[in-house]
Design a protein around this motif. Sequence first.
Motif, mmCIF file in Angstrom:
data_model
loop_
_atom_site.group_PDB
_atom_site.id
_atom_site.type_symbol
_atom_site.label_atom_id
_atom_site.label_comp_id
_atom_site.label_asym_id
_atom_site.label_seq_id
_atom_site.Cartn_x
_atom_site.Cartn_y
_atom_site.Cartn_z
ATOM 1 N N LYS A 103 0.836 -1.205 0.000
ATOM 2 C CA LYS A 103 0.000 0.000 0.000
ATOM 3 C C LYS A 103 0.872 1.257 0.000
ATOM 4 C CE LYS A 103 -3.613 -2.364 2.641
ATOM 5 N NZ LYS A 103 -4.253 -2.494 3.968
ATOM 6 N N THR A 104 1.920 1.222 0.814
ATOM 7 C CA THR A 104 2.817 2.381 0.911
ATOM 8 C C THR A 104 3.528 2.628 -0.410
ATOM 9 O OG1 THR A 104 3.150 1.967 3.272
ATOM 10 C CG2 THR A 104 4.779 3.341 2.159
ATOM 11 N N PHE A 105 4.064 1.572 -1.018
ATOM 12 C CA PHE A 105 4.734 1.723 -2.312
ATOM 13 C C PHE A 105 3.797 2.368 -3.331
ATOM 14 C CE2 PHE A 105 7.354 -2.375 -1.357
ATOM 15 C CZ PHE A 105 8.211 -1.656 -0.545
ATOM 16 N N THR A 106 2.566 1.886 -3.378
ATOM 17 C CA THR A 106 1.603 2.390 -4.363
ATOM 18 C C THR A 106 1.272 3.855 -4.114
ATOM 19 O OG1 THR A 106 0.620 0.192 -4.640
ATOM 20 C CG2 THR A 106 -0.703 2.072 -5.336
ATOM 21 N N LEU A 107 1.011 4.207 -2.863
ATOM 22 C CA LEU A 107 0.679 5.594 -2.538
ATOM 23 C C LEU A 107 1.824 6.548 -2.858
ATOM 24 C CD1 LEU A 107 -1.226 5.169 0.855
ATOM 25 C CD2 LEU A 107 -2.184 5.941 -1.324
ATOM 26 N N LEU A 108 3.053 6.047 -2.802
ATOM 27 C CA LEU A 108 4.216 6.900 -3.062
ATOM 28 C C LEU A 108 4.757 6.736 -4.480
ATOM 29 C CD1 LEU A 108 6.019 6.648 0.403
ATOM 30 C CD2 LEU A 108 4.497 8.429 -0.467
ATOM 31 N N GLY A 109 3.931 6.192 -5.359
ATOM 32 C CA GLY A 109 4.256 6.194 -6.777
ATOM 33 C C GLY A 109 5.237 5.138 -7.238
ATOM 34 N N ALA B 132 9.481 10.252 4.916
ATOM 35 C CA ALA B 132 8.823 9.044 5.411
ATOM 36 C C ALA B 132 8.191 9.283 6.779
ATOM 37 C CB ALA B 132 9.824 7.897 5.483
ATOM 38 N N LYS B 133 8.878 10.020 7.645
ATOM 39 C CA LYS B 133 8.304 10.342 8.961
ATOM 40 C C LYS B 133 7.051 11.203 8.801
ATOM 41 C CE LYS B 133 10.335 11.274 12.752
ATOM 42 N NZ LYS B 133 9.813 10.157 13.563
ATOM 43 N N ASN B 134 7.089 12.146 7.877
ATOM 44 C CA ASN B 134 5.910 12.979 7.632
ATOM 45 C C ASN B 134 4.756 12.135 7.090
ATOM 46 O OD1 ASN B 134 7.280 15.266 8.446
ATOM 47 N ND2 ASN B 134 7.889 15.848 6.374
ATOM 48 N N PHE B 135 5.073 11.174 6.235
ATOM 49 C CA PHE B 135 4.054 10.282 5.671
ATOM 50 C C PHE B 135 3.389 9.450 6.774
ATOM 51 C CE2 PHE B 135 2.866 6.123 3.886
ATOM 52 C CZ PHE B 135 2.030 6.513 2.846
ATOM 53 N N VAL B 136 4.193 8.911 7.679
ATOM 54 C CA VAL B 136 3.659 8.111 8.782
ATOM 55 C C VAL B 136 2.796 8.973 9.699
ATOM 56 C CG1 VAL B 136 4.280 6.847 10.884
ATOM 57 C CG2 VAL B 136 5.481 6.375 8.752
ATOM 58 N N THR B 137 3.265 10.162 10.031
ATOM 59 C CA THR B 137 2.500 11.063 10.902
ATOM 60 C C THR B 137 1.153 11.402 10.289
ATOM 61 O OG1 THR B 137 4.533 12.029 11.812
ATOM 62 C CG2 THR B 137 2.506 13.296 12.073
ATOM 63 N N LEU B 138 1.148 11.698 8.993
ATOM 64 C CA LEU B 138 -0.108 12.025 8.304
ATOM 65 C C LEU B 138 -1.046 10.820 8.290
ATOM 66 C CD1 LEU B 138 -1.755 14.067 6.680
ATOM 67 C CD2 LEU B 138 -0.593 13.247 4.608
#
Length: 261
Positions: free
Chosen positions: A26-32, A234-240
């Motif tokens: 899911k993470t790979f897909t969301l980040l292109g 990546a930290k910002n992505f996790v926080t969001l």
Amino acid sequence: MKAYKVCLSVAGSDPSGGAGLQADLKTFTLLGCYGQAVPTTLTIQNTLGVKDSLPLNAALVEAQIEAILEDCPPQSIKIGIVPHRDTALALADILKRSSKHTFSVMDPVLVSSSGHVLTDEAARQAMKEELMPQCSLVTPNLPEARILTGSEDTSIEACASLLYEKLHGPAVLLKGGHRDGVPTDILCDSDGLHFFSAHRVNTHNDHGTGCVLSSAIAAYMCHGLSLKESIEKAKNFVTLALEMGADYKLGQGHGPMYLLP
């Protein structure tokens, strides 16, 4: 012809979808990025915790990765649960032979949050001596780092430095979320210590945070960012993802983060 940015996850399978391979994809897909997945372990778990796990044969894990590498090799590899020594040695050999342009991050999942042991002692030793030195980055939390260093009383800064020295190769990102106060992760590399802070999100939906952080780093590195930039993003992505999922309810325990478009 355009080329995909390709990330491979070699990790445990979480049927509840909150962690492991499922969260990585899911993470790979969301980040292109185009996501590939090779399971090392099948787990029986839900939001309440891990009930049991079944490691896959190391030869089967290796054969799956070899099939991928000969046809559509990834630019980034994320490694999660490594259940046995043979699996650790096989992965170490693959990383030795893979392109020097491949970024590899290992999130050393040793024990589940609910206390289920996911790697045996022989695997841990092989991870420290053979596999981790072949990686670009290792991302333990503080309890995991203390297990890997054998030091229980060191500060988080000293623990990060000690693990970096012991591994003789990869940078170490020691996650500080287990401590009270502002969650601060510490990167130790050849340039010393670097600190990455984020505000703490009050939520029970925090299943898979370590998996998502490491796979997000892999994805950003796949896009050509520097290691420090990748960690920050990546930290910002996790926080969001924690913030956006805070008001949702799925399951009776620690639910997943928001990993939706």
